[in-house]
Design a protein around this motif. Structure first.
Motif, PDB file in Angstrom:
ATOM      1  N   GLN A 108      11.757   0.966   3.373  1.00 17.17           N
ATOM      2  CA  GLN A 108      10.926   1.678   2.414  1.00 17.17           C
ATOM      3  C   GLN A 108      10.715   0.805   1.193  1.00 17.17           C
ATOM      4  O   GLN A 108      11.471  -0.128   0.951  1.00 17.17           O
ATOM      5  CB  GLN A 108      11.647   2.954   1.988  1.00 17.17           C
ATOM      6  CG  GLN A 108      11.780   3.965   3.082  1.00 17.17           C
ATOM      7  CD  GLN A 108      12.926   4.923   2.783  1.00 17.17           C
ATOM      8  OE1 GLN A 108      14.081   4.611   3.022  1.00 17.17           O
ATOM      9  NE2 GLN A 108      12.601   6.082   2.252  1.00 17.17           N
ATOM     10  N   ASN A 109       9.738   1.186   0.377  1.00 13.20           N
ATOM     11  CA  ASN A 109       9.476   0.440  -0.850  1.00 13.20           C
ATOM     12  C   ASN A 109      10.592   0.579  -1.873  1.00 13.20           C
ATOM     13  O   ASN A 109      10.677  -0.182  -2.815  1.00 13.20           O
ATOM     14  CB  ASN A 109       8.186   0.938  -1.489  1.00 13.20           C
ATOM     15  CG  ASN A 109       6.989   0.555  -0.671  1.00 13.20           C
ATOM     16  OD1 ASN A 109       6.559  -0.575  -0.725  1.00 13.20           O
ATOM     17  ND2 ASN A 109       6.474   1.487   0.117  1.00 13.20           N
ATOM     18  N   THR A 110      11.414   1.602  -1.687  1.00  9.05           N
ATOM     19  CA  THR A 110      12.409   1.906  -2.709  1.00  9.05           C
ATOM     20  C   THR A 110      13.804   1.478  -2.282  1.00  9.05           C
ATOM     21  O   THR A 110      14.781   1.917  -2.850  1.00  9.05           O
ATOM     22  CB  THR A 110      12.441   3.420  -2.952  1.00  9.05           C
ATOM     23  OG1 THR A 110      12.523   4.064  -1.681  1.00  9.05           O
ATOM     24  CG2 THR A 110      11.203   3.866  -3.666  1.00  9.05           C
ATOM     25  N   ASP A 113       8.289   7.552  -1.421  1.00 12.38           N
ATOM     26  CA  ASP A 113       8.274   7.337   0.020  1.00 12.38           C
ATOM     27  C   ASP A 113       6.833   7.271   0.508  1.00 12.38           C
ATOM     28  O   ASP A 113       5.894   7.555  -0.234  1.00 12.38           O
ATOM     29  CB  ASP A 113       9.069   8.412   0.765  1.00 12.38           C
ATOM     30  CG  ASP A 113       8.498   9.806   0.516  1.00 12.38           C
ATOM     31  OD1 ASP A 113       7.273   9.951   0.481  1.00 12.38           O
ATOM     32  OD2 ASP A 113       9.302  10.738   0.342  1.00 12.38           O
ATOM     33  N   SER A 114       6.663   6.868   1.743  1.00 12.82           N
ATOM     34  CA  SER A 114       5.301   6.633   2.195  1.00 12.82           C
ATOM     35  C   SER A 114       4.553   7.936   2.464  1.00 12.82           C
ATOM     36  O   SER A 114       3.337   7.949   2.532  1.00 12.82           O
ATOM     37  CB  SER A 114       5.296   5.731   3.426  1.00 12.82           C
ATOM     38  OG  SER A 114       6.178   6.239   4.387  1.00 12.82           O
ATOM     39  N   THR A 128       2.839   8.527  -0.826  1.00 14.73           N
ATOM     40  CA  THR A 128       1.808   7.511  -1.044  1.00 14.73           C
ATOM     41  C   THR A 128       0.593   7.784  -0.162  1.00 14.73           C
ATOM     42  O   THR A 128      -0.553   7.698  -0.598  1.00 14.73           O
ATOM     43  CB  THR A 128       2.353   6.115  -0.698  1.00 14.73           C
ATOM     44  OG1 THR A 128       3.699   6.046  -1.119  1.00 14.73           O
ATOM     45  CG2 THR A 128       1.553   5.049  -1.388  1.00 14.73           C
ATOM     46  N   THR A 129       0.868   8.116   1.083  1.00 14.13           N
ATOM     47  CA  THR A 129      -0.229   8.395   1.994  1.00 14.13           C
ATOM     48  C   THR A 129      -1.002   9.634   1.539  1.00 14.13           C
ATOM     49  O   THR A 129      -2.225   9.688   1.612  1.00 14.13           O
ATOM     50  CB  THR A 129       0.307   8.620   3.428  1.00 14.13           C
ATOM     51  OG1 THR A 129       1.196   7.559   3.731  1.00 14.13           O
ATOM     52  CG2 THR A 129      -0.818   8.648   4.428  1.00 14.13           C
ATOM     53  N   PHE A 174       2.064   6.482   8.697  1.00 14.04           N
ATOM     54  CA  PHE A 174       2.869   6.116   7.521  1.00 14.04           C
ATOM     55  C   PHE A 174       4.316   5.898   7.892  1.00 14.04           C
ATOM     56  O   PHE A 174       4.717   6.225   9.002  1.00 14.04           O
ATOM     57  CB  PHE A 174       2.757   7.202   6.457  1.00 14.04           C
ATOM     58  CG  PHE A 174       3.215   8.544   6.917  1.00 14.04           C
ATOM     59  CD1 PHE A 174       4.492   8.998   6.627  1.00 14.04           C
ATOM     60  CD2 PHE A 174       2.389   9.357   7.670  1.00 14.04           C
ATOM     61  CE1 PHE A 174       4.917  10.230   7.054  1.00 14.04           C
ATOM     62  CE2 PHE A 174       2.812  10.589   8.111  1.00 14.04           C
ATOM     63  CZ  PHE A 174       4.081  11.037   7.805  1.00 14.04           C
ATOM     64  N   GLY A 205       0.824  -1.197   0.000  1.00 16.71           N
ATOM     65  CA  GLY A 205       0.000   0.000   0.000  1.00 16.71           C
ATOM     66  C   GLY A 205       0.862   1.253   0.000  1.00 16.71           C
ATOM     67  O   GLY A 205       0.416   2.329   0.377  1.00 16.71           O
ATOM     68  N   GLY A 206       2.101   1.106  -0.410  1.00 21.38           N
ATOM     69  CA  GLY A 206       2.989   2.264  -0.487  1.00 21.38           C
ATOM     70  C   GLY A 206       3.578   2.652   0.859  1.00 21.38           C
ATOM     71  O   GLY A 206       4.329   3.609   0.964  1.00 21.38           O
ATOM     72  N   GLN A 207       3.241   1.918   1.913  1.00 22.77           N
ATOM     73  CA  GLN A 207       3.704   2.293   3.241  1.00 22.77           C
ATOM     74  C   GLN A 207       5.049   1.672   3.570  1.00 22.77           C
ATOM     75  O   GLN A 207       5.387   0.608   3.055  1.00 22.77           O
ATOM     76  CB  GLN A 207       2.686   1.834   4.301  1.00 22.77           C
ATOM     77  CG  GLN A 207       1.319   2.433   4.134  1.00 22.77           C
ATOM     78  CD  GLN A 207       1.348   3.954   4.150  1.00 22.77           C
ATOM     79  OE1 GLN A 207       2.185   4.571   4.793  1.00 22.77           O
ATOM     80  NE2 GLN A 207       0.421   4.563   3.427  1.00 22.77           N
ATOM     81  N   ASN A 208       5.771   2.349   4.461  1.00 20.60           N
ATOM     82  CA  ASN A 208       6.971   1.730   5.013  1.00 20.60           C
ATOM     83  C   ASN A 208       6.559   0.462   5.740  1.00 20.60           C
ATOM     84  O   ASN A 208       5.449   0.362   6.239  1.00 20.60           O
ATOM     85  CB  ASN A 208       7.614   2.660   6.036  1.00 20.60           C
ATOM     86  CG  ASN A 208       8.333   3.798   5.371  1.00 20.60           C
ATOM     87  OD1 ASN A 208       8.432   3.833   4.148  1.00 20.60           O
ATOM     88  ND2 ASN A 208       8.820   4.726   6.169  1.00 20.60           N
TER      89      ASN A 208
END
Ligand SMILES: Nc1ncnc2c1ncn2[C@@H]1O[C@H](COP(=O)(O)OP(=O)(O)OP(=O)(O)O)[C@@H](O)[C@H]1O
Ligand SMILES: Nc1ncnc2c1ncn2[C@@H]1O[C@H](COP(=O)(O)OP(=O)(O)OP(=O)(O)O)[C@@H](O)[C@H]1O
Ligand SMILES: [Mg+2]
Ligand SMILES: [Mg+2]
Lengths: 324, 333, 298, 500
Positions: A240-242, C19-20, C23-24, C298, A141-144
């Motif tokens: 992180q996602n990246t 970064d989140s 996204t958030t 987040f 969901g894009g979250q850490n």
């Protein structure tokens, strides 16, 4: 009959240009800042290079088989995020094999496309770079992703533990390098990888299953990526996602710096390890010298080209004639 | 015989078929998913498409000749940024203070010269050291980016010249300035590659380097010229784009190399060299821009866009492969 | 207003997924829009690429949206595109980081945090802590910045470096390197700093992700007593604060950020007066006052 | 006395670990066809590469007329009037025939444009002289190997040459094309060009050359007038001993049928092919280029899917779906294109030779390197492969020695059915007769051997029976007693009736 050159031993030595390059700039950095060669620093560099290094081991197989893998960075982010997420859901003992299975599936998919369908590996893995990133974002969901209880998990051992006074990531890296190095250099499978990369048609004419060989190279690469993801996740227990973004090019640079040809058929694990160390020590050395990051960019550029050039010159015997 | 012709036509045409597919899909999906009342295949939207393809497209034309030549250039994004900085920064240099708006052509020329020189430097290193172009340009991708940051630290370099913006935003015969540049570059590069001795030699070198050397083609200088060409085009792309936007971030142009290479390969250029053409590349560029535009049109979110773009790249490749299969008689190697 | 009552609002964001926070932001924006029957949105992401963002502006203009929200990839480069929207009669709202002054004529409003102030506040947090510890005359600080070239990174760095000498003139910033908004990269940078400097008293990181990366490095090296201050309080930062490892940060909510942007656009379209600079507050958060804040999502 | 066009004096060339040329002197007169002979790896190609500017000599000098010249690169050599037709094909496959012939010197118009009109006209004129069946615009990659060779040869006619070097031009040509080549050489001779001609085929040497220079192990052995010498004498100079050229005529007992093919077809490539090979039998396949012999071999080796027909091994119907499968069923194929299909050029000699059996040469999980070296040594001795050691990259071996590696590789598999496609392409006389003997011996040991060759003497020499093919069909099968040159030529040209 052909006469043997008396200078052969000397010229064999002179062919190891990459080692000479490595030695030269280790000396230069040590002069600039003696801390460079301190045990602490060396451990710290090797430990943080371990992640890049483990990935580079797998990519070495792929490159020798005549293909590329640009998806490893993106895939490493995926493994890291997945294992962290599963850690809290099913516990580390189950999370690790599950994450390996999922990463291997991705590797198998790429291997199928490149090996069996014979699609161009550059584009396939470039596509997968993007697709896996999308997958990771969807998954998280894009979250850490962070482990809830950071103090109480044994999971941290892979990234932060030590055994016999040596950090575990280094042990994993060394063990894997030894295992894969032997596989590549000494087993029938390794021979097949070289043959397929050197001349795929001739390999097929020799009864080697080219598709299967390429397929397994991608599996090995995915396995290495999963291991790197494990170390990464365990090192920071959150991510992180990246986290792996951009690593694909660094990994490739290390493999090629080690002398593998992009055309396939040449390269060794040992040299890849040297390539990884060179990159790691360059980055660290320049930080210690205290250059601005952008000056570091320029210097890295020059060092990479000099190192590869030195290597090529040495192989062509030019270096030897310059010295002798 | 007819069947053969058809398959030959299809072979070169995978990318065009794919473009048609994209248009159909986004038009239909757009009817249901899009918030906008405007159709996807609106004329204006299609004209915009060409304009928006220009930044990547102009560089891709240069990448085509470099890749046909058997090389690759990963540093184009950084060259693009350097040229942009020169363009914008030079307009404020005191020595040009007296020129008024005549500073514009001077700045253009400077930027183009610098781009060409940076390209030529890559070429020179490839030629003189014998190091693979992939590594040389991977290195200069870093090195040139470092130079970008040296200009102005981490700050953007800006100079908004409204005369320049108006010129860049102008339309001639209904086409935007950037579109004209894209079409012009495509035409010129087509001419160079298909019609000139230099272009044909590029194919020969990429196809069989040893043969080219044996035939007495001076491979080193030849490759350097092609690197200079791509450097020039990367700068031209920057010049066209930044005339309209007036400010450059030091990390602008990042990942351009990957998009450019993708477009070129989708357009049918062989990664190992020796085959490919700019018309195919043009198709590849359009296909990518369509994809971005279309996914925005139907409202896909970021993770979907990443996923879909990636998988579609692979699908195009698969399609292309299927069209190229010669039949059951083929040797299975 | 005329199109069946619904307002069509387009947004082009900077780089979702990097970064989140971003996204958030995107999620919160979409949620807020879905919660409002009067609003339809087109959500685009420029992927950090100016050219793509300008193309998206053109697309939005071409699609006749009623208002455009832009999170600029470059505060100056987008000005001509913003002007185009302005000329087409479409109001533009800038979100999160502002565009340059030259473009102010073409936008209706800015809504977002004030990054320079944030940097300055981080400097104050750090200085206060040093004073409390009595080391304000000798402390050595290292600075880990965000991704080079990003407005947010530049502004925070500037705010911090301008303010620190004002409040703590004897504290020295011994080194600055970018951590690229990346925890791992920041950890590597910190590892090298730890080898290079035997005495580090404080670390300022451009956001909490990087701050926690640096903290991990210090922990691994067994170096205690370092004061970590970040910005954009992420969940990891909040937790580290709770654990007593991390000193302070700046509280900034992407949900507030997104809601503020959407509300500003709606207000503009409904003909209400909106202030031109619409900063939302980003307070200091430290171990001392963290109880007043909920844990970031987040 | 006229001046030589070209004189080489005491040329020495060393590579790391190899002294390829050791003081070679040679002169070529205008209008002379000068043969260069020697065993595989004797240094012929290397000498010519020195002359063509591709290698720089370690010592020695080159003279043209009175003038000492330095061939700094291929371009310089070309500018000085030296044309080099390479042993290994040196073409750009994606380009047209015309562009390949004029590679490096395409005619120009304004703006650096290619002058296509001139190019096509000039090329068509040359192709007309060569009497080939393709035109200037054909893509070279679409041509058969033989036709690609003709494109190489066409290069000799493009410039005002002082000297033309042909390095084994006939290795992949059939008789018809050879005739054309010899006409070309006769024309060059008439124009006063000095021709250097490298070949392992004695009958050609004695037919067209004026003098013969001989190399052995990089050393110059002497020059003789062709008219005043004999094949035996030349052979002796080359290999330092006499050669037994007699056919191993002993017929051995034939065993049961090892390979049987019935009604095999593969699209347009070949149709309705039926034959059988017994244990102990050598069956030769003879035909023109494009007759479809290679395709049959590839089908038997699992590389093509037949559209109809059966393959039976030792009386059992089999389906062969990959080379791996074929090898497991006891079939070996020595392919016709050694560079593309036979060898991994970047790999060393030993590894190339043991490639098909890597899975069987294990000790524990690792390769049994000792056993590998033993296999290599065995076949190096048996085939007389010249290399400084097994570590040498195959790409650095001479053409003929590369071919021997391929043969060794497949012999070491001890196959039931051995298929060899053009096995002696580029192999010197001595080794050639060794290989012929070997093929007979293998048969005697009970192997079934299928020999595809475009050399009539070769097929007639080694075969018990000869299958004549024309355009994808079997025209006739001869026994070695009944076959004559005339009847064979008739059969492969499509004249005569079908006897399957
Ligand atoms: N680039 C190279 N590096 C190392 N050794 C080489 C190289 N080129 C040739 N040799 C060696 O030089 C010797 C002579 O090779 P050359 O190709 O001239 O033989 P040749 O007489 O043309 O043989 P053939 O009849 O088989 O073509 C061989 O031993 C070969 O291995
Ligand atoms: N490169 C090629 N491209 C297209 N068709 C080819 C090519 N090479 C051969 N062919 C076709 O394949 C068929 C058989 O070719 P090939 O020359 O391999 O036969 P062959 O009997 O093995 O002859 P040889 O062994 O003398 O070369 C012919 O119809 C020919 O036209
Ligand atoms: Mg030779
Ligand atoms: Mg054949």
């Amino acid at each position: 009959m052909a006469v043997f050159d008396k200078r052969e031993i000397g010229s064999v030595l002179a062919k190891q240009g990459i080692l000479i390059a490595f030695a030269l700039f280790m000396i230069a950095f040590t002069i600039a800042n003696p801390k460079f060669i301190s045990v602490d620093n060396v451990f710290s560099v090797v430990r943080s290079s371990a992640i890049l290094g483990v990935m580079a081991l797998g990519v070495t197989f792929v490159v020798i088989s005549g293909n590329l893998d640009l998806s490893v960075g993106s895939m490493m982010s995926f493994s890291t995020i997945v294992v962290l997420d599963l850690h809290d859901k099913v516990g580390p003992a189950l999370a690790i094999p599950l994450m390996f299975a999922m990463t291997l599936c991705l590797g198998a998919f790429i291997g199928f496309l490149v090996g069996y369908l014979r699609l161009n590996s550059l584009i396939v893995t470039l596509g997968m770079l993007s697709a896996i990133h999308g997958l990771t974002l969807t998954y998280s969901g894009g979250q850490n992703m962070d482990i809830a209880d950071k103090e109480g998990t044994w999971f941290s051992v892979f990234g932060q533990g030590t055994a016999l006074g040596i950090p575990v990531p280094i042990l994993i890296f060394v063990a894997l390098a030894a295992l894969l190095g032997l596989t590549l250099a000494r087993t029938p499978y390794g021979r097949k990888v070289y043959a397929v990369g050197g001349n795929g048609t001739a390999a097929t004419f020799s009864g080697i299953r080219r598709a299967r060989t390429v397929f397994t190279c991608y599996l090995i690469s995915a396995g290495c990526v999963a291991t790197a993801g494990l170390i990464q996740a365990s090192r920071s227990l959150g991510s992180q996602n990246t986290v792996g973004q951009g690593l694909e090019l660094e990994v490739l640079a290390a493999v090629i710096l080690g002398g593998a040809s992009l055309l396939g058929g040449s390269g060794t694990i040992f040299k890849t390890v040297i390539g990884v160390l060179i990159l790691g020590f360059i980055q660290n050395g320049l930080l210690l010298v205290g250059l601005q990051f952008y000056v570091q960019f320029v210097v890295t550029w020059i060092i990479i080209i000099l190192a590869v050039w030195l290597d090529i010159a040495a192989k062509r015997g030019k270096l030897w004639s310059m010295i002798a | 015989m007819q069947k053969v012709n058809l398959s030959v036509a299809l072979k070169g045409g995978a990318i065009w078929g794919f473009i048609v597919l994209e248009l159909l899909f986004f038009s239909i999906a757009g009817e249901y998913l899009s918030v906008s009342d405007k159709a996807f295949m609106d004329l204006e939207n299609m004209l915009l498409l060409f304009k928006q393809s220009a930044p990547i497209g102009i560089i891709a034309m240069g990448m085509t000749i470099v890749m046909v030549n058997g090389n690759i250039d990963l540093s184009v994004g950084a060259t693009f940024a350097i040229a942009a900085i020169i363009l914008l920064d030079s307009m404020t240099w005191p020595i040009f203070a007296g020129l008024g708006d005549w500073v514009i052509p001077v700045a253009w020329l400077l930027a183009l010269t610098v781009g060409t020189l940076l390209g030529a430097l890559n070429g020179l290193i490839v030629w003189k050291t014998g190091v693979d172009a992939f590594i040389v340009t991977l290195g200069s991708m870093l090195g040139y980016r470092g130079i970008v940051f040296m200009f102005n630290g981490e700050n953007p370099t800006s100079h908004l010249n409204w005369t320049l913006v108006d010129f860049a935003e102008a339309e001639f015969l209904g086409l935007a300035t950037a579109t004209w540049f894209l079409l012009g570059v495509t035409l010129v590069m087509w001419f160079v590659m298909a019609r000139t001795v230099h272009g044909r030699n590029a194919y020969a070198i990429g196809d069989n380097r040893e043969a080219a050397v044996n035939a007495g083609i001076r491979v080193g200088p030849h490759m350097m010229i092609n690197f200079a060409i791509i450097g020039f085009l990367a700068a031209l792309s920057a010049v066209v784009f930044y005339s309209e936007s007036g400010s450059v971030n030091p990390n602008d142009g990042q990942l351009y190399e990957l998009w450019v290479i993708t477009a070129v390969v989708l357009g049918g250029t062989k990664i190992t060299g020796g085959a490919g053409n700019v018309i195919g590349t043009f198709g590849g560029v359009i296909a990518i821009q369509l994809l971005r535009k279309g996914l925005g049109h139907i409202g896909a979110d970021t993770s979907t866009v990443n996923l879909v773009i990636g998988l579609i790249l692979i699908a195009v490749l698969f399609l292309d492969k299927q069209l190229n299969i010669k039949g059951k008689e083929e040797l299975r190697v | 207003e005329s199109h069946g009552g619904a307002m069509k609002i387009g947004i082009t964001q900077n780089n979702v997924g990097v970064d989140s926070y971003q996204t958030t932001y995107e999620k919160a924006f979409i949620e807020a829009a879905e919660g409002n029957d009067m609003v339809e949105t087109i959500v685009l992401d420029a992927g950090g690429d100016v050219a793509r963002q300008i193309a998206q502006m053109e697309d939005l203009i071409q699609q006749d949206v009623d208002a455009i929200i832009i999170w600029p990839t470059n505060g100056e480069a987008v000005i001509p595109a913003v002007r185009k929207a302005h000329q087409a009669g479409i109001p533009v709202i800038v979100t999160n980081s502002n565009i340059a002054e030259q473009g102010f004529d073409f936008v209706k409003s800015f809504s977002g945090p004030d990054n320079i102030t944030q940097g300055a506040r981080s400097a104050e947090i750090m200085c206060d802590k040093f004073k409390e510890m009595g080391i304000e005359d000798e402390a050595q600080v290292v600075h880990i910045t965000g991704q080079p070239g990003y407005t947010t990174a530049i502004e925070r760095a500037k705010g911090f470096e301008d303010r620190l000498p004002e409040v703590c003139p004897n504290v020295t910033v011994v080194d600055t390197q970018p951590g690229d908004w990346n925890r791992e990269k920041s950890q590597q940078v910190m590892e090298a700093f730890l080898v290079k400097y035997d005495d580090i008293d404080g670390v300022y990181a451009g956001d909490d992700n990087m701050g926690v990366g640096a903290l991990n490095a210090a922990k691994a090296a067994g170096r205690d007593g370092i004061i970590f201050v970040g910005a954009t309080n992420f969940a990891v930062g909040y937790e580290a604060m709770a654990a007593g490892d991390y000193w302070g940060s700046i509280y900034q909510s992407p949900v507030d950020d997104a809601k503020a942007a959407l509300q500003t656009a709606v207000d503009v379209l409904s003909g209400e007066e909106v202030p031109f600079l619409n900063y939302f507050d980003t307070p200091k958060i430290t171990q001392d006052n963290m109880g007043d804040f909920t844990k970031p999502v987040f | 006395m006229t001046q030589p066009v070209l004189r080489l004096e005491d040329i020495v060339k060393t590579f790391p670990g190899v002294r390829a040329l050791d003081g070679v002197s040679l002169s070529v007169m205008p209008g002379e066809v000068h043969a260069l002979m020697g065993e595989n790896g004797a240094g012929k190609s290397t000498l010519m590469k020195v002359l063509g500017g591709i290698h720089q000599p370690t010592e020695g000098a080159i003279y043209m007329g009175d003038e000492k010249v330095v061939m700094a690169g291929p371009l310089e050599a070309k500018a000085k009037g030296i044309v080099f037709i390479h042993q290994e094909l040196s073409l750009a496959e994606e380009l047209s025939v015309a562009e390949n012939i004029y590679l490096g010197e395409l005619p120009r118009k304004s703006f650096g444009r290619v002058d296509w009109a001139t190019l096509t006209k000039k090329t068509d004129a040359i192709l007309g002289k060569l009497n080939v069946g393709f035109d200037a615009r054909t893509r070279v990659g679409d041509l058969s190997i033989a036709n690609q060779q003709m494109v190489e040869i066409a290069r000799a006619l493009t410039v005002d040459a002082k000297a033309v070097i042909f390095d084994e031009p006939t290795a992949s040509l059939t008789d018809a094309e050879k005739v054309v080549l010899f006409d070309v050489i006769a024309d060059l001779k008439r124009d006063g060009v000095g021709v250097i001609y490298i070949s392992h085929r004695m009958e050609e040497i004695f037919k067209i050359t004026d003098r013969i220079s001989i190399l052995r192990d990089g050393q110059y052995q002497g020059t003789v007038n062709t008219a005043e010498t004999t094949e035996e004498a030349v052979t002796q100079m080359m290999i330092g001993r006499k050669l037994d050229l007699s056919r191993n005529a002993a017929h051995h007992e034939l065993g049961e049928v090892a390979l049987e093919v019935k009604g095999l077809s593969c699209g347009k490539l070949y149709k309705d092919i039926s034959f059988e090979i017994r244990r102990g039998e050598v069956v030769g396949f003879y035909g023109l280029v494009g007759a479809g012999r290679t395709e049959i071999a590839e089908t038997l080796f699992g590389l093509r899917t037949p559209s109809a027909g059966q393959i039976r091994l030792a009386g059992k119907d089999v389906k062969i779906d990959s080379p791996t499968d074929a090898i497991a069923k006891g079939i070996s194929l020595v392919p016709e294109d050694r560079k593309g299909q036979g060898l991994v050029l970047g790999m060393n000699c030993r590894d190339n030779m043991t490639l098909p059996q890597v899975d069987d040469l294990k000790s524990g999980p690792f390769m049994a390197e000792g056993a590998e070296v033993a296999i290599f040594d065995q076949y190096r001795d048996r085939l007389d492969i010249r290399t400084p050691g097994w570590k040498q990259k195959v790409g650095n071996l001479s053409g003929g020695n590369q071919q021997k590696i391929v043969i060794g590789k497949w012999l070491s598999m001890h196959p039931e059915v051995l298929i060899v496609d053009e096995p002696t392409r580029g192999i010197d006389v001595g080794s050639k007769s060794e290989i012929h003997k070997l093929l007979r011996e293998l048969a005697a040991q009970g192997y079934a051997v299928m020999v595809i060759s475009s050399e009539m003497p070769e097929v007639m020499h080694v075969s018990d029976r000869i299958v004549a093919m024309y355009s994808g069909r079997i025209m006739r099968t001869f026994t070695s007693e009944e076959v004559t040159e005339d009847s064979l030529i008739q059969a492969i040209s499509g004249i005569g009736q079908e006897v399957a």
